[in-house]
Scaffold this active site. Structure first.
Site, PDB file in Angstrom:
ATOM      1  CD  GLU A   7      -1.611  -2.213   1.978  1.00  0.00           C
ATOM      2  OE1 GLU A   7      -2.493  -2.961   2.390  1.00  0.00           O
ATOM      3  OE2 GLU A   7      -0.402  -2.430   2.152  1.00  0.00           O
ATOM      4  CG  ASP A  82      -2.229  -3.279   5.365  1.00  0.00           C
ATOM      5  OD1 ASP A  82      -1.003  -3.491   5.338  1.00  0.00           O
ATOM      6  OD2 ASP A  82      -2.722  -2.155   5.530  1.00  0.00           O
ATOM      7  CG  ASP A  84      -7.211  -5.299   6.721  1.00  0.00           C
ATOM      8  OD1 ASP A  84      -6.876  -5.255   5.520  1.00  0.00           O
ATOM      9  OD2 ASP A  84      -7.217  -4.296   7.451  1.00  0.00           O
ATOM     10  CD  GLU A  86     -11.400  -1.506   3.289  1.00  0.00           C
ATOM     11  OE1 GLU A  86     -11.000  -0.779   2.361  1.00  0.00           O
ATOM     12  OE2 GLU A  86     -12.576  -1.909   3.364  1.00  0.00           O
ATOM     13  CE1 TYR A 295      -2.621  -3.430   8.610  1.00  0.00           C
ATOM     14  CE2 TYR A 295      -4.344  -4.980   9.219  1.00  0.00           C
ATOM     15  CZ  TYR A 295      -3.909  -3.890   8.482  1.00  0.00           C
ATOM     16  OH  TYR A 295      -4.778  -3.257   7.632  1.00  0.00           O
ATOM     17  NE  ARG A 297      -7.006   0.472   9.413  1.00  0.00           N
ATOM     18  CZ  ARG A 297      -5.984   1.095   8.830  1.00  0.00           C
ATOM     19  NH1 ARG A 297      -4.980   0.395   8.345  1.00  0.00           N
ATOM     20  NH2 ARG A 297      -5.963   2.412   8.721  1.00  0.00           N
ATOM     21  CG  HIS A 342      -5.361 -10.432  11.319  1.00  0.00           C
ATOM     22  ND1 HIS A 342      -5.160 -11.457  10.438  1.00  0.00           N
ATOM     23  CD2 HIS A 342      -6.204  -9.564  10.710  1.00  0.00           C
ATOM     24  CE1 HIS A 342      -5.838 -11.221   9.328  1.00  0.00           C
ATOM     25  NE2 HIS A 342      -6.488 -10.078   9.466  1.00  0.00           N
TER      26      HIS A 342
END
Length: 854
Positions: A7, A82, A84, A86, A295, A297, A342
Site C-alpha cells: 500500500e 495488508d 485484512d 481492505e 498490524y 487493525r 489476527h
C-alpha cells in the site's frame, strides 16, 4: 523480475531491503479506485453491478501506470497488501485493473504478514496463496451497502430537511448514540444526598471513616437526603465514642489485561495520551510501516508463541523471575469472524523499549508496556475493611483501603477506565486491632447531587459501538471524524456535544427511517457481512434484502412535502423544543406577539434555506425567531459589554455580525476583533481576552529559528510556520500546545501531499462534460468551488461539497457561465513624464471622444 505490490511507499521501501535483486516493490498508495460519486455507480436492477473508477489525482494515476508498466515485464505478481478485508480488496482492485489493461502476469499470488520484519516477510513469501474471494465479497457488499444508503438517503435529506448534509449507515447510528445521551442529560433531574465522614487518626496516620449505619438502619447512597438529617447524623457521630469492632483483611488478585486490539488501543490512547482515534491510527500506521509493531487493525488478543517467549525473556531480564509466571498466558478473542481475527498489536522486538519520535514514541511506549504486562505475574493486593461502632451499636463507621503486597504486572502497566467507581479506595490504612479507639479529629457532612450520565468521550463512544456490534474497530476513527467534519457534533473538554444539525438529522431518521438507525439492525448487518467474509452468506442476497425495503421507504419520504416533514418533526421534538415554562405560559407562547398585543402567537419548528429554526405562526406580522437548539430561550442573544481589558482599560464587547458572534476590544479603526468559535464552553471575559491576544507564539522552529504561531485561521485552529499549517483538534489546544507537538504537526502537514494551502490538486474529479473537459472540485482561498477548467463556480453555503454530484456541478458551472465574466474596474494608465525642453509646444485641443474610446 518479480513485482510486489504493497500500500504505502514506506512499507515498500522497508520490504525491498529484505528481498533480493530479483524483486521490485511498488506502492499502490492505498486503494487505486473506487465507486464514482454519482448516481448509477451501483445498479440494483442489474444484479447490483458496480462501476469502478481510478482515483483522479495525478499521483494516483501516475502510480497506476507505473504498476501496469512494471507488470508487463514481470514474470510473477505478488500482492502483499495488508492482512485484512481492505487489504484483500486493494489486491483485488490491482489485479482486476491489470487484467483490464492486459498487463497481468501469468503467475499471480497473494502473501500476507502481520509484521514488517525480515523474518515475517521472508516466511510469508514461502507461503503464497490465492486471493480470498469471500473477503473480497464482504468488501463489495459493505462498499455497495454504504453507497446505496448514502446516495439514496442524502438526496432525501437535501430536499426535505433544510440545511442537512449527507448521512452514512454507521455514522448515523453513532450520531444517534451521542444525541440520545444529550437527551438523557436534559431530562435528568438531580437528587440531593449527603455523606457523613469522620476524620480519624491512629498511631499518627490519618484516615477517613464513612457513616454506613445510622439509628440502627443501613445507609444507602440516597438515604440522607436533606441538611437536617445530615446535621443530626453528624452530631451523633461527633458525640459517639467509636471503637474498632471488626478488621477484615482479604487478599485480592488482579490479572493483566490482554494486549491491544484496534478498539482497546484507541480507547487507552484517548484516556492516557489524549489522542483522537484518527490520530492514534495514523501514529500506529507509521510504527507498523517502520517495522516496530505488528498490524494495527485487528480484533485478536493472542500473540504468536515466539513473541510470547521473547516477551517472557524480556520480563526476566528487566525484572526477575518472580515477575514471570510459570506458564505463558493465553487470551481468547471474542471476534465472530476467525478470518479477520489476527494477532494482537504488539512490538516486533521486545528487546526494544523505544521506537519512533514524538507522538509515535508515546504510542509505542503504551503498546510495549501493555503487551509486556499481558505476560507478567498476577498483582497481589490486600484489601482491608475496618468497622467501628459506638457503645449502643446504633451508629457504624467503615474505613476501607488496600495495600499492594506484590506489584506483578502493575510494575509496568495499569489499565485506565472512563469512570471510576465510588467504591475504589486505594487509601493506606494504619494497623488497627479490635478494641482500638482511633482519635476523632473532625466530622464532615457533605452535600452531593446525583450526576447525569456523562457525555461520550472518544474512548467511551468506541467502547459502546463495539459493545453494540456496530461497525468495525478499523472504521471507528473515520466514522467519528466524519461526524466532526460535517459539524454534527463538536468536542469540548474531550467530550462529544450534539450540534443542532446533528440532533435534527437524528430526529428525522428516527421518525422516518427508524429501522435503519436501530442498533440491533445495524449490528445484524455487521454479522451478515461477517457471514459473507466467512463464506456462509452471499453478499448479493444481503444487498437484495436491504434494498427491497429501503428503496420504497426512501421513495415514500421523498414524495412528502418539506412542510409536512417539518410539521411531523415539530410534534416529534415537542418535548425538547418546547418544555414547560417556569413562568406559567404555554410552552409554545410567543413573547414578541405578547409584547405587541397580537393574538394567536404560537411557536413552531420552521425550515429555512440555512436550516431549521423556531418561528411564529403570525409571520410575517411577527418576525420572532429562535435558534433550533435553544429550547425555551428568547433569542439567544448575549451581546453586550463583557468587561474591561486589564492592560488597556478598554471595554471588551460581545457582538453578532454577518458571519456570527465575535468579540471586540476598543472602538473605531484600531479596534481588535476575534470570532467566537463554536467549541468554547462557558465563554467569558477570560476566553475573550485570550482570543483577542492571538496569534500565540509557541516558540522558534528548530530548523529555521522563525516563530511558530498558534491561532484561529481561515480554516480553523492550527499552528503556522512559513505558510505551512498544522491543524489542531480544537480551539482550547491553541493555548495548550507545546513545541514538540507543534513541530510534529507541521512536519506531518508538509509531508502530506496536497495538504497545504494553495494546493492545486483537486479534492475530487466528478467526470467529464460533453466537451470532454474534466469537472473538478477544488479548494480555493474563499472556499470550495467546481470548475471545468474555464469557468469557476462557487458552491452555495447550504450545499454539502462532499455529496455534490456531477449533474449538480454541471448546473452550477452552467449558471455561472450564463452570467458572463465579472466586470473588472479598469485602472487609469499612469501619466508618462516628458523630457523638459527649452520651449514647450503649444497645447492642442483634445479630439472629440468617440464610442470606441468609451
Amino acid at each position: 523480475m518479480q513485482l510486489v505490490i504493497v500500500e504505502s511507499p514506506a512499507k515498500a521501501k522497508t520490504i525491498e531491503k529484505y528481498l533480493g535483486k530479483d524483486f521490485k516493490v511498488l506502492a499502490s498508495y492505498g486503494h487505486v479506485r473506487d465507486l464514482p460519486p454519482k448516481d448509477g455507480s451501483v445498479r440494483p436492477d442489474e444484479d447490483f453491478a458496480m462501476d469502478w473508477e481510478v482515483y483522479a489525482d495525478q499521483r494516483n494515476r501516475a502510480q497506476v501506470k507505473a504498476i501496469a508498466d512494471a507488470a508487463k515485464n514481470a514474470d510473477r505478481l505478488i500482492l502483499a497488501t495488508d492482512p485484512d478485508r481492505e487489504g484483500e480488496a486493494i489486491s483485488w482492485h490491482v489485479m482486476d485493473l491489470l487484467k483490464k489493461r492486459k498487463a497481468l502476469p501469468t503467475k499471480v499470488e497473494r502473501v500476507t504478514f502481520n509484521a514488517i520484519t525480515k523474518t515475517a516477510v521472508t516466511e510469508a513469501m514461502k507461503k503464497p496463496r490465492e486471493l480470498d474471494q469471500d473477503l473480497i465479497d464482504a468488501y463489495l457488499g459493505r462498499r455497495a451497502l454504504d453507497y446505496l444508503f448514502g446516495f439514496t438517503l442524502s438526496p432525501v435529506l437535501w430536499r426535505k430537511l433544510p440545511g442537512a448534509k449527507s448521512a452514512g449507515r454507521v455514522q448515523s447510528v453513532a450520531l444517534r448514540l451521542i444525541c440520545e445521551r444529550e437527551r438523557e442529560i436534559e431530562v435528568f433531574r438531580a437528587d440531593e444526598y449527603w455523606s457523613v465522614v469522620a476524620k480519624m487518626e491512629q498511631d499518627g496516620t490519618a484516615f477517613d471513616a464513612r457513616l454506613v449505619r445510622y439509628d440502627g438502619k443501613k445507609l444507602e447512597r440516597l438515604s440522607i437526603g436533606d441538611r437536617g438529617t445530615a446535621d443530626a447524623a453528624k452530631a451523633a457521630v461527633e458525640s459517639g465514642n467509636f471503637k474498632v469492632e471488626e478488621v477484615d483483611t482479604k487478599p485480592v488478585k488482579r490479572n493483566p489485561a490482554p494486549p491491544f486490539t484496534t478498539s482497546t488501543l484507541q480507547q487507552e490512547a484517548a484516556r492516557k495520551l489524549g489522542f483522537s482515534a484518527s490520530h492514534t491510527m495514523r501514529c500506529a500506521q507509521t510504527l507498523y510501516e517502520a517495522g516496530a509493531i505488528t498490524y494495527m487493525r485487528t480484533d485478536g488478543v493472542q500473540m504468536d508463541m515466539s513473541a510470547i517467549m521473547a516477551c517472557r525473556d524480556a520480563i526476566a531480564e528487566r525484572f526477575s523471575d518472580d515477575y514471570r509466571p510459570e506458564k505463558p498466558r493465553f487470551y481468547s478473542t471474542k471476534a465472530k469472524n476467525a478470518q479477520e481475527a489476527h494477532e494482537a498489536i504488539r512490538p516486533t522486538n521486545f528487546s526494544k523499549d523505544r521506537a519512533g519520535s514524538g507522538d509515535e514514541a508515546k504510542l509505542y511506549d503504551l503498546i510495549f508496556k501493555r503487551a509486556m504486562a499481558s505476560q507478567m505475574a498476577t498483582a497481589q493486593l490486600e484489601r482491608t475493611t475496618v468497622t467501628l461502632r459506638e457503645a449502643t451499636g446504633a451508629h457504624e463507621l467503615r474505613a476501607t483501603g488496600q495495600v499492594v503486597k506484590f506489584p506483578g504486572f502493575l510494575a509496568v502497566y495499569s489499565e485506565s477506565f472512563d469512570e471510576k467507581s465510588e467504591e475504589d479506595d486505594d487509601n493506606l490504612l494504619p494497623m488497627m486491632r479490635k478494641g482500638d479507639s482511633p482519635a476523632k479529629k473532625a466530622v464532615e457532612a457533605t452535600q452531593h447531587f446525583t450526576q447525569p450520565p456523562p457525555r461520550f468521550s472518544e474512548a467511551s463512544l468506541v467502547k459502546r459501538l463495539e459493545e453494540l456490534g456496530i461497525g468495525r474497530p478499523s472504521t471507528y476513527a473515520s466514522t467519528i471524524q466524519t461526524l466532526r467534519d460535517r459539524d454534527y457534533v463538536r468536542m469540548e473538554k474531550n467530550r462529544f456535544f450534539a450540534e443542532d444539525s446533528g440532533r435534527l438529522l437524528t430526529a428525522f431518521l428516527e421518525r422516518f427511517f427508524p429501522r435503519y438507525v436501530a442498533y440491533d439492525f445495524t449490528a445484524e448487518m455487521e454479522d451478515e457481512l461477517d457471514e459473507v467474509s466467512g463464506g456462509r452468506f452471499q453478499y448479493k442476497t444481503l444487498l437484495e434484502n436491504f434494498w427491497r425495503d429501503f428503496k420504497p421507504k426512501s421513495d415514500e419520504v421523498m414524495e412528502r412535502q418539506p412542510s409536512e416533514v417539518t410539521e411531523v418533526l415539530d410534534t416529534f421534538l415537542e418535548d425538547f423544543l418546547f418544555p414547560e415554562r417556569e413562568d406559567g405560559h404555554h410552552p409554545r407562547w410567543c413573547p414578541l406577539c405578547a409584547e405587541q398585543g397580537r393574538e394567536g402567537g404560537e411557536l413552531h419548528l420552521r425550515g429555512g434555506r440555512y436550516g431549521a429554526f423556531i418561528g411564529c405562526v403570525n409571520y410575517p406580522e411577527c418576525n420572532f425567531r429562535r435558534k433550533f437548539g435553544q429550547p425555551g430561550g428568547e433569542d439567544g442573544s448575549n451581546d453586550g459589554v463583557m468587561g474591561e481589558d486589564p492592560e488597556t482599560g478598554l471595554p471588551v464587547e460581545r457582538k453578532t455580525g454577518r458571519f456570527g458572534p465575535y468579540v471586540q476590544l476598543g472602538e473605531g479603526k484600531d479596534a481588535k476583533r476575534a470570532s467566537i468559535p463554536k467549541d468554547l464552553d462557558d465563554f467569558d471575559l477570560e476566553w475573550a481576552l485570550k482570543l483577542l491576544a492571538l496569534p500565540r507564539v509557541v516558540g522558534q522552529h528548530p530548523d529555521t529559528g522563525k516563530d511558530i504561531e498558534a491561532g484561529l485561521w481561515r480554516y480553523g485552529p492550527a499552528v503556522r510556520h512559513e505558510g505551512t499549517y498544522g491543524k489542531l483538534q480544537n480551539t482550547a489546544e491553541i493555548f495548550e500546545i507545546g513545541m514538540n507537538r507543534a513541530v510534529d504537526l507541521l512536519a506531518q502537514s508538509a509531508n502530506r501531499k496536497g495538504g497545504g494551502r494553495g494546493s492545486r490538486e483537486p479534492l475530487k474529479v466528478f467526470g467529464k462534460n460533453d466537451a470532454g473537459d474534466e469537472i473538478k472540485l477544488m479548494d480555493g482561498r474563499y472556499g470550495a468551488y467546481v470548475t471545468d477548467g474555464t469557468t469557476n463556480a462557487t458552491i452555495p453555503k447550504d450545499t454539502d461539497k462532499d455529496a455534490l454530484t456531477l449533474e449538480q456541478a454541471l448546473e452550477l458551472i452552467a449558471a455561472k457561465a450564463a452570467k458572463g465574466p465579472a466586470k473588472k474596474k479598469r485602472k487609469a494608465p499612469a501619466k508618462k513624464k516628458t523630457a523638459a525642453k527649452k520651449k514647450a509646444p503649444a497645447k492642442k485641443k483634445a479630439p472629440a471622444k468617440t464610442a470606441e474610446d468609451s
